[in-house]
Design a protein around this motif. Structure first.
Motif, PDB file in Angstrom:
ATOM      1  N   PHE A   1      -6.833   5.779  -4.305  1.00 48.49           N
ATOM      2  CA  PHE A   1      -7.413   4.751  -3.448  1.00 48.49           C
ATOM      3  C   PHE A   1      -8.164   3.689  -4.252  1.00 48.49           C
ATOM      4  O   PHE A   1      -8.229   2.532  -3.829  1.00 48.49           O
ATOM      5  N   ALA A   2      -8.694   4.061  -5.395  1.00 44.69           N
ATOM      6  CA  ALA A   2      -9.358   3.077  -6.251  1.00 44.69           C
ATOM      7  C   ALA A   2      -8.351   2.045  -6.748  1.00 44.69           C
ATOM      8  O   ALA A   2      -8.631   0.842  -6.785  1.00 44.69           O
TER       9      ALA A   2
ATOM     10  N   ILE B   1      -5.157  -7.181  -1.665  1.00 47.66           N
ATOM     11  CA  ILE B   1      -6.334  -7.967  -1.283  1.00 47.66           C
ATOM     12  C   ILE B   1      -5.917  -9.299  -0.653  1.00 47.66           C
ATOM     13  O   ILE B   1      -6.416  -9.700   0.402  1.00 47.66           O
TER      14      ILE B   1
ATOM     15  N   PRO C   1       0.819  -1.223   0.000  1.00 48.64           N
ATOM     16  CA  PRO C   1       0.000   0.000   0.000  1.00 48.64           C
ATOM     17  C   PRO C   1       0.851   1.270   0.000  1.00 48.64           C
ATOM     18  O   PRO C   1       0.543   2.229  -0.718  1.00 48.64           O
TER      19      PRO C   1
ATOM     20  N   MET D   1      -5.541   1.162  -5.250  1.00 55.18           N
ATOM     21  CA  MET D   1      -5.150   0.323  -4.126  1.00 55.18           C
ATOM     22  C   MET D   1      -6.213  -0.735  -3.831  1.00 55.18           C
ATOM     23  O   MET D   1      -5.897  -1.892  -3.546  1.00 55.18           O
ATOM     24  N   ALA D   2      -7.471  -0.343  -3.906  1.00 52.44           N
ATOM     25  CA  ALA D   2      -8.557  -1.262  -3.588  1.00 52.44           C
ATOM     26  C   ALA D   2      -8.643  -2.417  -4.581  1.00 52.44           C
ATOM     27  O   ALA D   2      -9.141  -3.496  -4.249  1.00 52.44           O
ATOM     28  N   ARG D   3      -8.155  -2.206  -5.808  1.00 55.09           N
ATOM     29  CA  ARG D   3      -8.201  -3.252  -6.832  1.00 55.09           C
ATOM     30  C   ARG D   3      -6.920  -4.074  -6.907  1.00 55.09           C
ATOM     31  O   ARG D   3      -6.836  -5.018  -7.698  1.00 55.09           O
ATOM     32  N   ASN D   4      -5.902  -3.728  -6.121  1.00 58.56           N
ATOM     33  CA  ASN D   4      -4.612  -4.414  -6.198  1.00 58.56           C
ATOM     34  C   ASN D   4      -4.725  -5.826  -5.623  1.00 58.56           C
ATOM     35  O   ASN D   4      -4.989  -5.994  -4.436  1.00 58.56           O
TER      36      ASN D   4
END
Length: 312
Positions: A162-163, A172, A138, A165-168
């Protein structure tokens, strides 16, 4: 085992898999389409699964180290700040600056930490490195987007940051591993066995794919920035940040994880990100090739030196 033998034991399999990937592409047994598909599988499925398993099976009493995680976070930010101050002194082009900054501090930590810890301590000792992923990935993604957006447009879009990061998938996989570890949720043996089989494939395949991306044409056109990134990535960063880690008492798997963080070559994904965010994609790709090839030698020397002084 003596220090020289230990260094060979760690680095020789890495070299052979990189060489195999290069030969497969040169002989036509693996074309660009095949390598691209395998690369997608590795970074979207295999490595996230390995990270999840390493964290899920980690012994918190030995794997979790708040001091190590804090040192990793502080060192990552310091490396970034030093590069932002230094790289503009050597390069005037903003697209090239972006490629060079991420080419030094954004390393193939995940891939090489698994290869190094498995070779040094055997499978099942990757818990420390896997937990550090929750800090490194992150943070490095945030810093990368910040500097690239700044050099491209002079501003940063938090929503896009942030989008992404959320899809990485790596983030996850790491967060799911932490969730299952902390809650104590148990997975069936058949699932764990499957994840173990995936782990046996992930690292070799990732290294073979990395070797298949090597292209040495045109490197002379970017000789100066390539040399700056090579020296900074593979020599100066570990030289600056490994000694303080040793003074803080880190040793064994802790030092192995930090070695993977500080001395691994540039992340393969840096090329795609550079192209997407307006950096010099051609230079970014060349940095990956040169640093990955040179890391076979530098990692050997670092492992030899650290084992000689009893840190590995």
């Amino acid at each position: 085992m003596n220090s020289l033998g230990l260094a060979f034991q760690v680095v020789l399999p890495i070299f052979l898999m990189l060489a195999l990937g290069y030969l497969l592409r040169q002989t036509g047994l693996a074309d660009e389409h095949t390598l691209a598909g395998c690369n997608t599988l590795v970074f979207r499925v295999f490595l996230p699964a390995v990270l999840f398993r390493n964290i899920y099976t980690a012994d918190l009493t030995t794997a979790f180290d708040g001091r190590l995680m804090l040192y990793t976070a502080v060192a990552t930010v310091l490396i970034f700040v030093l590069l932002v101050l230094f790289i503009p002194l050597t390069e005037k082009s903003n697209p090239k600056r972006s490629a060079m900054v991420q080419g030094v501090y954004r390393t193939n930590f995940i891939l090489f930490s698994i290869a190094i810890t498995d070779a040094l301590y055997g499978p099942g000792h990757g818990g420390i490195a896997a937990l550090l992923v929750a800090v490194v990935i992150p943070l490095s993604n945030v810093l990368t987007v910040l500097i690239m957006e700044y050099y491209r447009s002079g501003r940063v879009e938090p929503k896009r940051l942030f989008a992404g990061m959320a899809r990485n998938p790596l983030i996850i996989g790491s967060l799911l591993g932490v969730l299952f570890l902390l809650t104590g949720w148990k997975l069936p043996d058949v699932v764990m066995n499957t994840l173990g089989d995936i782990g046996g494939v992930a690292t070799p395949l990732a290294l073979i794919v990395l070797g298949g991306t090597f292209r040495f044409q045109g490197l002379g056109q970017s000789a100066r920035p390539l040399m700056v990134c090579l020296v900074a990535n593979l020599i100066l960063v570990p030289l600056i940040f490994l000694p303080p880690a040793a003074l803080l008492g880190f040793t064994g798997p802790q030092i192995a994880a930090l070695l993977a963080l500080f001395a691994s070559p540039t992340s393969v994904s840096s090329y795609a990100l550079a192209c997407e965010m307006g950096a010099d994609g051609e230079l970014a790709g060349r940095i990956v090739v040169v640093n990955s090839a040179a890391s076979v030698v530098t990692l050997f020397l670092w492992i030899f030196a650290l084992s000689r002084v009893g840190l590995l």
